[in-house]
Scaffold this active site. Structure first.
Site, PDB file in Angstrom:
ATOM      1  N   CYS A   1      -9.093 -54.997  17.402  1.00 40.70           N
ATOM      2  CA  CYS A   1      -8.754 -55.858  16.680  1.00 40.70           C
ATOM      3  C   CYS A   1      -9.557 -57.502  17.145  1.00 40.70           C
ATOM      4  CB  CYS A   1      -7.076 -56.496  16.450  1.00 40.70           C
ATOM      5  SG  CYS A   1      -6.483 -56.061  15.291  1.00 40.70           S
TER       6      CYS A   1
ATOM      7  N   HIS B   1      -7.104 -53.751  20.894  1.00 42.38           N
ATOM      8  CA  HIS B   1      -6.870 -52.350  20.699  1.00 42.38           C
ATOM      9  C   HIS B   1      -7.655 -52.255  19.707  1.00 42.38           C
ATOM     10  CE1 HIS B   1      -2.933 -52.102  22.990  1.00 42.38           C
ATOM     11  NE2 HIS B   1      -4.184 -51.065  23.271  1.00 42.38           N
TER      12      HIS B   1
ATOM     13  N   HIS C   1      -7.031 -62.046  14.277  1.00 45.43           N
ATOM     14  CA  HIS C   1      -5.478 -62.723  14.151  1.00 45.43           C
ATOM     15  C   HIS C   1      -5.730 -63.613  15.614  1.00 45.43           C
ATOM     16  CE1 HIS C   1      -3.906 -60.006  17.788  1.00 45.43           C
ATOM     17  NE2 HIS C   1      -4.603 -59.578  16.582  1.00 45.43           N
TER      18      HIS C   1
ATOM     19  N   ASN D   1      -9.288 -60.987  18.815  1.00 48.42           N
ATOM     20  CA  ASN D   1      -8.153 -62.299  19.168  1.00 48.42           C
ATOM     21  C   ASN D   1      -8.512 -63.270  19.469  1.00 48.42           C
ATOM     22  OD1 ASN D   1      -6.341 -60.115  21.366  1.00 48.42           O
ATOM     23  ND2 ASN D   1      -6.859 -59.794  19.251  1.00 48.42           N
TER      24      ASN D   1
ATOM     25  N   GLY E   1      -6.467 -51.451   9.645  1.00 51.85           N
ATOM     26  CA  GLY E   1      -5.261 -51.727  10.746  1.00 51.85           C
ATOM     27  C   GLY E   1      -7.000 -53.096  11.436  1.00 51.85           C
TER      28      GLY E   1
ATOM     29  N   TYR F   1       2.434 -51.020  22.009  1.00 46.45           N
ATOM     30  CA  TYR F   1       3.101 -52.053  21.905  1.00 46.45           C
ATOM     31  C   TYR F   1       3.917 -52.437  20.296  1.00 46.45           C
ATOM     32  CZ  TYR F   1      -1.232 -51.662  19.192  1.00 46.45           C
ATOM     33  OH  TYR F   1      -1.735 -51.812  18.113  1.00 46.45           O
TER      34      TYR F   1
END
Length: 248
Positions: free
Chosen positions: A223, A221, A205, A225, A201, A187
């Site tokens: 994070c 992956h 968000h 969401n 990372g 992505y």
């Protein structure tokens, strides 16, 4: 005569040692001079969260890291417990062992420099990966939002992480975590209302592409969401250093 020669030899040795300062043995253990402290963050008078790390940047590479660590003191009324991590050969990060006191001045002494910053009222967040929720407490009032975390094989790390940065928009590139763009998992997308939790990372968000899974399944992956409106609300209310705890 022999006694006079012996006394002369001892006197000469003492004089030579005095000329060297501490003698040969002492010279071997003299600590090298540390580079000057170039900057300290948080900035003076900045208001930050109760898990905020302190970063000290030196003007040049530090060869004696233990000596550098001994020159740093972080305190409220008394010295606070914490641990050190070297980000590179010039940047040293101190992280508190426990939360910093709320609404308090915190003083940092580093070399011949010192700064003072403030903590906020203790905003915290909890990411429950089993129930797919993200709950934020501000002044004791909770707001719970549906969320989606890391999918199997790409799980969100467990622990408590301070918000390291706030970014209105950020580019997410799968190549930074070892996934080629040509892969079905690849992505290259722009995320909004993002808060960095790790230098590897992991972010909180906005993720409009996973709204249907938020509250139901973990599909990211790694994070956290959130729906766009929830992510924008968190972005507007979070401070650097606010802790986010992730768990099952």
């Amino acid at each position: 005569m022999r006694k006079a020669i012996r006394c002369l030899f001892v006197a000469s040795f003492v004089a030579a040692a005095a000329a060297l300062g501490t003698g040969a043995a002492g010279a071997a253990i003299t600590a090298p001079k540390l580079p000057a402290v170039q900057s300290i963050s948080p900035a003076p008078d900045q208001v930050v969260g109760i898990a905020a790390p302190v970063t000290v940047q030196f003007a040049a590479a530090v060869t004696d890291r233990a000596q550098a660590e001994r020159t740093i003191d972080v305190r409220a009324e008394n010295s606070l417990a914490g641990h050190f991590t070297w980000l590179d050969d010039r940047q040293l990060m101190w992280q508190p062992a426990n939360y910093l006191p709320t609404r308090s001045p915190i003083t940092v002494l580093a070399g011949n420099r010192h700064i003072k910053f403030e903590t906020n009222g203790g905003t915290t967040a909890d990411a429950d990966m089993s129930n797919h929720t993200f709950t934020v407490w501000i002044n004791g009032v909770a707001r719970t939002m549906p969320a989606s975390m890391g999918k199997p094989g790409r799980e969100t790390p467990v622990g408590t992480f301070p918000v390291l940065s706030r970014e209105r928009s950020v580019t997410f590139d799968s190549r930074t975590i070892g996934i080629p763009l040509s892969s079905p998992e690849g992505y290259l997308i722009t995320g909004e209302f993002a808060e960095r939790l790790t230098w590897g990372g992991v972010y909180v968000h906005s993720a409009p592409w996973s709204v249907d899974s938020q509250g139901n399944a973990n599909v990211s992956h790694g994070c956290i969401n959130l729906a766009p409106a929830d992510a924008e609300w968190y972005y507007d209310n979070v401070s650097l250093g606010d802790p986010v705890t992730t768990h099952w």
